[in-house]
Design an enzyme around this catalytic site. Structure first.
Site, PDB file in Angstrom:
ATOM      1  N   HIS A  75      35.432  40.426  48.933  1.00  0.00           N
ATOM      2  CA  HIS A  75      35.599  41.383  47.676  1.00  0.00           C
ATOM      3  C   HIS A  75      35.615  42.633  47.836  1.00  0.00           C
ATOM      4  O   HIS A  75      35.742  43.458  47.033  1.00  0.00           O
ATOM      5  CB  HIS A  75      34.159  40.897  46.904  1.00  0.00           C
ATOM      6  N   ASP A 107      33.411  34.206  51.006  1.00  0.00           N
ATOM      7  CA  ASP A 107      33.567  35.722  50.879  1.00  0.00           C
ATOM      8  C   ASP A 107      34.047  36.335  52.145  1.00  0.00           C
ATOM      9  O   ASP A 107      33.517  37.523  52.285  1.00  0.00           O
ATOM     10  CB  ASP A 107      32.490  36.448  50.273  1.00  0.00           C
ATOM     11  N   SER A 176      29.277  46.571  52.581  1.00  0.00           N
ATOM     12  CA  SER A 176      29.808  45.078  52.719  1.00  0.00           C
ATOM     13  C   SER A 176      31.031  44.918  53.790  1.00  0.00           C
ATOM     14  O   SER A 176      31.742  45.645  54.116  1.00  0.00           O
ATOM     15  CB  SER A 176      30.613  44.728  51.402  1.00  0.00           C
TER      16      SER A 176
END
Length: 257
Positions: A75, A107, A176
């Site tokens: 993402h 992911d 992230s």
């Protein structure tokens, strides 16, 4: 009789010596937080993603897992046409050539960059982690490069047939894709999301999923071939109130100091 007692004493001493050496070896495998931070910074990168017009789109974190190979969250890069990475605390930028492996469900993505002589981080066995275990998260929250924070594993959460590691180490926009490490300095997870309006409800993708993805590394493909992870095929969709927006960094405004 005397010899028998001596034998017992000798055996007891031997057992104690072995136990003592085992304890020393166990302590020796653990590293201080300072040592872990210094080693991890040499492998952790800031990712800056751009759109088709070369305009900043988003930022995130990642880390070297092989020669010119960087692990991060899917993402972080989805929707981007190009991008570059830079090692924490350094000015040199490495262009992202594309990706060599992808796992939409977990992911995860492996990016290929033009980098040389980079240090990689060892991957630990995420199946061995336990609740209460100390962990360290490294990344670039809000664009603050090389942020090092600690916490514990607060739960192992089943998500469908998969699982996520819940941690108390703080995660913020820009975190992230950063590594989550144990006391040996091994990666046991990849920072992925936080629960919106929660209190230290942060999650990491187990490193064993990343190990599986590394075994599938192939030829380099364009970033434009990546697809959005939103949908039922992603384990993140099963978390309900989970928000990747709270960790990915969103617009590049977060890294403008």
């Amino acid at each position: 009789m005397i010899e028998y007692k001596k034998g017992i004493k000798h055996s007891t001493s031997l057992v104690f010596s072995v136990f003592f050496l085992f304890c020393i070896a166990t302590v020796a495998t653990a590293q201080t937080p300072q040592q872990i931070a210094q080693k991890t910074f040499r492998s952790t990168v800031l990712l800056v993603m751009e759109d088709t017009n070369g305009q900043p789109l988003s930022l995130g974190s990642g880390f070297f897992v092989g020669d010119g190979q960087i692990a991060t969250n899917l993402h972080v890069v989805e929707g981007a046409a190009r991008g570059y990475v830079k090692l924490v605390g350094q000015e040199t930028k490495f262009n992202i050539e594309g990706y060599t492996a992808i796992d939409e469900k977990r992911d995860l993505i492996i990016l290929k960059v033009t980098a040389f002589r980079t240090q990689i981080i060892s991957l630990g066995n995420s199946d061995l982690v336990e609740v209460g275990q100390t962990v360290y998260a490294v990344g670039n929250p809000r664009g603050l490069e090389g942020t090092f924070s600690d916490g514990i594993i607060s739960s192992i959460r089943p998500v469908g047939t998969d699982k996520l590691i819940q941690i108390t180490a703080p995660l913020s926009p820009g975190s992230s894709g950063g590594p989550v490490l144990n006391r040996r300095g091994e990666v046991i997870g990849v920072s992925v999301l936080t629960i919106r309006d929660g209190q230290n409800l942060n999650f990491a993708i187990p490193s064993n999923y990343l190990k599986g993805l590394l075994s599938k590394v192939g030829y380099t493909r364009s970033l434009s071939q990546t697809k959005p992870i939103i949908g039922q095929r992603s384990l993140l969709a099963d978390l309900g109130s989970g928000s990747t927006e709270g960790v990915t960094g969103g617009k590049l405004v977060f890294c403008q100091h």
